[in-house]
Motif scaffolding. Structure first.
Motif, PDB file in Angstrom:
ATOM      1  N   TYR A   1       0.809  -1.221   0.000  1.00  0.00           N
ATOM      2  CA  TYR A   1       0.000   0.000   0.000  1.00  0.00           C
ATOM      3  C   TYR A   1       0.839   1.267   0.000  1.00  0.00           C
ATOM      4  O   TYR A   1       0.643   2.160  -0.822  1.00  0.00           O
ATOM      5  N   PHE A   2       1.800   1.326   0.923  1.00  0.00           N
ATOM      6  CA  PHE A   2       2.520   2.591   1.051  1.00  0.00           C
ATOM      7  C   PHE A   2       3.504   2.815  -0.095  1.00  0.00           C
ATOM      8  O   PHE A   2       3.772   3.957  -0.466  1.00  0.00           O
ATOM      9  N   ASP A   3       4.019   1.729  -0.685  1.00  0.00           N
ATOM     10  CA  ASP A   3       4.847   1.887  -1.882  1.00  0.00           C
ATOM     11  C   ASP A   3       4.035   2.543  -2.984  1.00  0.00           C
ATOM     12  O   ASP A   3       4.493   3.428  -3.691  1.00  0.00           O
TER      13      ASP A   3
ATOM     14  N   GLU B   1      11.666   4.574  10.227  1.00  0.00           N
ATOM     15  CA  GLU B   1      13.069   4.383  10.561  1.00  0.00           C
ATOM     16  C   GLU B   1      13.237   4.259  12.075  1.00  0.00           C
ATOM     17  O   GLU B   1      14.001   3.447  12.577  1.00  0.00           O
ATOM     18  N   PHE B   2      12.465   5.070  12.803  1.00  0.00           N
ATOM     19  CA  PHE B   2      12.533   5.036  14.256  1.00  0.00           C
ATOM     20  C   PHE B   2      12.113   3.673  14.793  1.00  0.00           C
ATOM     21  O   PHE B   2      12.771   3.092  15.653  1.00  0.00           O
TER      22      PHE B   2
ATOM     23  N   ARG C   1      12.156  -5.779   6.880  1.00  0.00           N
ATOM     24  CA  ARG C   1      12.805  -4.550   7.317  1.00  0.00           C
ATOM     25  C   ARG C   1      14.266  -4.816   7.646  1.00  0.00           C
ATOM     26  O   ARG C   1      14.922  -4.039   8.327  1.00  0.00           O
ATOM     27  N   GLY C   2      14.757  -5.953   7.181  1.00  0.00           N
ATOM     28  CA  GLY C   2      16.165  -6.261   7.389  1.00  0.00           C
ATOM     29  C   GLY C   2      16.445  -7.023   8.678  1.00  0.00           C
ATOM     30  O   GLY C   2      17.545  -7.471   8.909  1.00  0.00           O
TER      31      GLY C   2
ATOM     32  N   PHE D   1      11.630   4.286   0.071  1.00  0.00           N
ATOM     33  CA  PHE D   1      10.179   4.273   0.189  1.00  0.00           C
ATOM     34  C   PHE D   1       9.675   4.361   1.627  1.00  0.00           C
ATOM     35  O   PHE D   1       8.613   4.914   1.868  1.00  0.00           O
ATOM     36  N   SER D   2      10.404   3.783   2.588  1.00  0.00           N
ATOM     37  CA  SER D   2       9.906   3.846   3.965  1.00  0.00           C
ATOM     38  C   SER D   2      10.494   5.021   4.731  1.00  0.00           C
ATOM     39  O   SER D   2       9.832   5.616   5.557  1.00  0.00           O
TER      40      SER D   2
END
Lengths: 438, 279, 304
Positions: free
Chosen positions: A84-86, A400-401, C242-243, C261-262
């Motif tokens: 979805y987010f892609d 990322e967090f 996510r690795g 993208f993320s």
């Protein structure tokens, strides 16, 4: 052939020009939503993620909406959650985003980048928010602008597999237990249930904001745009899990990886190998449908200032900043949260309704699993009256967090770093992510 | 002597079958589990279902929003078939030029052709999307098929280059003496000898188009354009109520066409097309 | 080849470009633009949602000077490439030889061996692999007969990469098919002649099969290498996408995808991609340069 190549060449050239002049977002949208304006007919594109059941009920609700608003036609587009987010990001980047779409906990990231429609002009006219809980409305106010309308409320609680408690011969804990009790119960469960069955999942990452709020801190201070905690605040939390884990009450780091608690196909809660975890209330039904053990929701252990649990948005609607039909977007949002017929169709799939009226409406017809959810959410609703807490915002750079937080928890779990070292690195990393996403 | 031979043969079969079972175990699990009721799929660890149901096939086939999996299958078949034709024609043409003809900037073009597959596609996705949007190709099959007709799958070009270079040059030289031009050499001599590589290309293109998920997901939004892969992923939401039974059932069904394609086409490797008539 | 006279060369020029026409059109219209755009984006700060701003080489500088994850993911990818490519190719060649001819039921066997590759990176495969390689999965049940308590092969950061390599070897079908097609091109009379000379199976293999198959081995090597450097799906099938755990499945391409993208840093991701292009390009060039020593073509020309 030549014509095709000419068209292609032209497009290639245009692309080159657009890329060099700094991706122009407004130009490209024209082709997709030319909703023939002359007849007063408006066409909106709406995008959501989820499973088949969600697609079915969403379409049904949209059908009702179009009957009530014959001049608005909705093109529903849905995408499996894995992509979805892609897809959304690609469309936003190329200026072809849908007029209205769903966002989850990462809404702050989008709000910071000015791609969401400012809804304030429509509040009170097209968009009626009177019946909505004030904290939920507040959640959608990002950087001072109303950019997001929650489409489902959640309250996180401790999910308990009752069968395992019975098997271990342990009574259900008191509702006002604290974290020490939680650690003790977890250990007792693990000890009594024997090899391979554990008291609790490790929810260092998911429960972090709750723990901070119980101590008067928060992850992200939206008002000042700063981090809401210091290194010391977070160290206690990691320390707590490290200690509870070494006592043996917690799912091993390996199993935590191979059987993530929130993945219904793998969760140990379903296979009866773990007795407790932290769970958003709207997921209870999905979990219960896959196991015969009875599951219930229990209040989160208390800290100095209470449970820290409030109603929060599980996901919500935002408009595209460049939509040609902002007014219709607002009308659709209004329908989504206020219309009793819509509420009945949508049920609690995305969380319980955000207006009290619709919550009461659904509670009347709730089945046994939903009943548990409603009981728990009204408990939370009551508690917040005596112990109010702010809504949690995720910090910008949320993806990322949360990856960093998970890695940190694993570094401790797999013994790669001491708690002090891991937390120090975590805090530095958080500051770095935070700064680069400002 | 015959006995020893038979023993060797039997041993060979046994080894192949044993290894084959290990290869197949995951697939067997998939197929057999698709007949288990939902509650037993993850809790019942035995391979053979203790309870048997066909519900998943019935429910799964209903598809999404009134569009059945039948439609998804025909969509996927269309995309795969058109991709196969495109790749076979366009890649063999390009491969012939690279392997047999002499022309200016040949090595330059050849290197460029290889370089195009060295860039991870994630970073070209956004510009490509903008381009296809300008061409009004979103929600059509053009982004999935047209690159195949324009030989943008360098994998297959290089594959055929390698095979053509394995064909002795004396053959085209004698044809040249007989007065054949390059097009005739290509069609009369190279193509017939290239059949194993063409079949390989066809099989791979078909299967890879069939299995492709990412670009289908990016470019297709309308439900009536959905493919099998999109349909299957739509049954799946890790944090929601995934219909695992239907997912496994439809995954099993989606294996059928590709398996049949493979089973049918692999025969061409058996018949030594390339070897006969060669000296 | 010297006997081709000048006018003929000019003639071929035109014919060649005609043969290349579809590819050229596709290259200029579909492929080149996005490639240039990504090269441009690699020199910008581009968060996907706002306009890119020019930053010159700063993305590249940052990658080489302060990005630990870059180094780790690069190392992991190299490790994966150097283990999985030779293993997969050797296995594929072995099975292809066994399934080339001479026994009954070849079609069925070949299909059975190819089926794993049909599954690709589907959701179903992820479920099944967990059943096999998890802590209480088949592999560990097998090991427990010998008194060994195995870890969870899909969850322990030290071992997960080997599970991914196993998966890639298991999906050896494409390479096998290409070997099969290549074996078909070897003229049977070569074997007959050497059989008359009394050459053993082993000598036939090294004397005839390997040299005759070398163009196809070369192809499989190049393509497996390029694909493995860009490995992405296994991290989704085995890892969490996510690795994790602990960056043990953080392949290079996954990292740049996450970045783009993320984590909303497409400029940085583009820079990572172009670095990967250079790395793959260097390795491909090396293989091409060495090919003249070990690849033998039927057209009697030297390797390119």
């Amino acid at each position: 052939m030549l014509k095709r190549s000419m068209v292609g060449m032209l497009a290639g050239l245009m692309l080159f020009v657009t890329a060099c002049s700094g991706t122009d977002h407004t130009g490209a949208g024209g082709d997709t939503d030319n909703g023939a304006a002359e007849s007063g007919q408006v066409e909106l594109r709406m995008m959501w993620w989820g499973d088949q059941k969600r697609a079915d009920i969403t379409n049904e609700a949209l059908k009702v909406f179009q009957e009530k608003h014959p001049n608005i036609k909705i093109m529903g587009e849905f995408s499996p959650s894995s992509g979805y987010f892609d897809k959304l990001n690609t469309q936003l980047a190329s200026g072809t985003a849908p007029d209205i779409f769903f966002l989850g906990g990462n809404v702050v990231d989008y709000a910071k980048k000015n791609v969401l429609l400012d809804l304030d002009p429509y509040v009170g006219s097209e968009l009626n928010l009177d019946g909505m809980d004030p904290t939920m409305v507040e959640y959608g106010r990002l950087d001072g602008k109303l950019q997001h309308i929650s489409a489902g409320a959640n309250a996180r609680g401790i999910v308990i597999n009752q069968a395992l408690f019975e098997k271990a011969g342990i009574p259900l804990p008191e509702p006002n237990w604290n974290w020490e009790d939680y650690a003790a119960v977890s250990k007792e469960l693990s000890d009594k249930l024997g090899d391979g069955i554990f008291g609790t999942y490790n929810f260092t990452v998911d429960g972090m904001d709750i723990y901070l709020k119980q101590r008067g801190k928060q992850l992200y201070n939206m008002e000042n745009g700063t981090l809401g905690f210091a290194k010391e605040d977070i160290q206690e939390w990691f320390q707590y899990w490290e200690e509870t884990s070494s006592a043996g009450g917690v799912v091993t780091p390996e199993m935590q990886v191979s059987n993530p608690h929130d993945d219904t196909s793998k969760s140990l809660l379903i296979t009866g190998k773990a007795a407790m975890s932290l769970l958003p209330s709207n997921q209870l039904a999905a979990f219960q449908s896959l196991t015969e053990d009875p599951l219930i929701l229990h209040p989160v252990p208390r800290g100095p200032k209470g449970t820290g649990v409030v109603f929060e948005s599980s996901q919500g609607l935002s408009g595209y900043a460049n939509t040609k039909h902002p007014k219709e977007v607002a009308i659709l949002m209004d329908f989504w949260i206020n219309d009793p017929q819509a509420a009945k169709i949508l049920g609690s799939d995305r969380g319980v309704p955000v207006t009290e009226a619709n919550r009461n409406l659904l509670q009347e017809e709730a089945g046994p699993v939903e009943e548990i959810v409603y009981q728990y959410t009204s408990l939370v609703s009551e508690a917040t009256k005596s112990e109010p807490f702010d809504v949690s915002y995720n910090p910008p750079g949320f993806a990322e967090f949360s990856k960093l937080a998970q890695t940190t928890s694993q570094e401790i779990g797999f013994g790669r770093k001491s708690v002090e070292q891991a937390v120090a690195d975590f805090y530095n990393g958080t500051v770095r992510i935070f700064e680069s996403n400002q | 002597m015959p006995l020893k031979r038979q023993l060797v043969q039997a041993g060979r079969h046994a080894a192949i079958i044993l290894l084959g079972l290990a290869m197949l175990y995951p697939v067997l699990w998939l197929i057999l589990s698709s007949f288990k009721p939902n509650q037993l799929i993850f809790t019942d660890s035995s391979l053979i279902p203790t309870a048997f149901t066909l519900d998943h096939y019935v429910n799964g086939w209903k598809g999404l929003q009134g569009i059945s999996f039948g439609r998804f299958f025909s969509n996927s078949l269309l995309i795969s078939a058109l991709s196969v034709i495109g790749n076979v024609i366009s890649c063999s043409l390009a491969a012939y030029a690279f392997s047999r003809l002499k022309f200016k900037f040949k090595s330059l073009w050849f290197s460029i052709m290889l370089v195009t597959i060295m860039l991870p596609y994630h970073v070209t996705l956004v510009p490509q999307y903008i381009l296809y949007n300008e061409l009004q190709w979103i929600n059509t099959y053009f982004p999935l098929i047209l690159p195949k007709w324009l030989a943008q799958d360098s994998f297959f070009i290089l594959l055929m280059v390698q095979f053509i270079r394995g064909i002795p040059r004396e053959l085209d030289e004698s044809a040249t003496i007989d007065g054949c031009g390059q097009p005739q050499i290509f069609f009369r001599i190279v193509v017939p000898l290239l059949v194993p590589a063409l079949i390989t290309t066809a099989i791979f293109t078909f299967i890879w188009s069939w299995d492709d998920f990412f670009s289908q997901m990016i470019y297709l939004s309308k439900i009536d354009l959905f493919t099998v892969q999109l349909g299957i992923r739509s049954l799946f939401d890790p944090s929601g109520q995934s219909d695992w039974g239907a997912l496994l059932a439809m995954s099993t069904l989606s294996l059928l066409p590709v398996t049949i394609i493979f089973l049918v086409f692999q025969r061409y490797f058996l018949e030594g097309i390339a070897t006969t008539g060669l000296k | 080849m010297r006997k081709l006279s000048k006018p003929l060369y000019g003639q071929q020029n035109k014919t060649a470009y005609l043969f290349l026409l579809p590819w050229l059109i596709g290259f200029f219209c579909l492929t080149l633009g996005p490639m240039i755009a990504s090269l441009y984006l690699s020199m910008t700060k581009f968060n996907l949602l706002s306009s890119p701003t020019w930053t010159g080489l700063s993305n590249y500088v940052q990658i080489f000077t302060e990005d630990d994850t870059f180094l780790r993911s690069l190392w992991l990818t190299f490790y994966y490439v150097f283990l999985s490519v030779p293993l997969r190719l050797a296995f594929a060649l072995l099975v292809a030889m066994a399934l080339n001819k001479g026994i009954r039921g070849l079609g069925i066997y070949r299909t059975v061996y190819y089926i794993p590759s049909l599954l690709g990176g589907s959701v179903a495969i992820a479920i099944v692999w967990r059943q096999i390689f998890d802590g209480s999965g088949l592999v560990n049940q097998f090991l427990s007969w010998f008194g060994i308590t195995g870890p969870s092969w899909i969850a322990h950061p030290d071992y997960v990469v080997y599970t991914i390599i196993t998966l890639s070897v298991w999906q050896f079908g494409s390479a096998m098919v290409i070997f099969l097609a290549g074996l078909k091109q070897i003229p049977a009379d070569l074997y007959e002649a050497s059989g008359v000379d009394g050459a053993g199976k082993l000598r036939q293999f090294f004397g005839i099969t390997l040299p005759m198959l070398s163009p196809v081995i070369f192809f499989n090597l190049i393509m497996s290498m390029i694909n493995s450097f860009q490995a992405f799906t296994p991290a989704y099938v085995i890892g969490d996408g996510r690795g994790g755990p602990l960056d043990a499945t953080m392949f290079y391409t996954l990292y740049l995808y996450l970045k783009g993208f993320s984590f909303f840093d497409m400029g940085y991701a583009s820079a990572l991609a172009w670095i990967m292009l250079v790395i793959i390009g260097v390795f491909t060039a090396i293989v091409f340069l060495t090919s003249k020593f070990w690849v033998f073509y039927g057209d009697n020309q030297e390797g390119r």
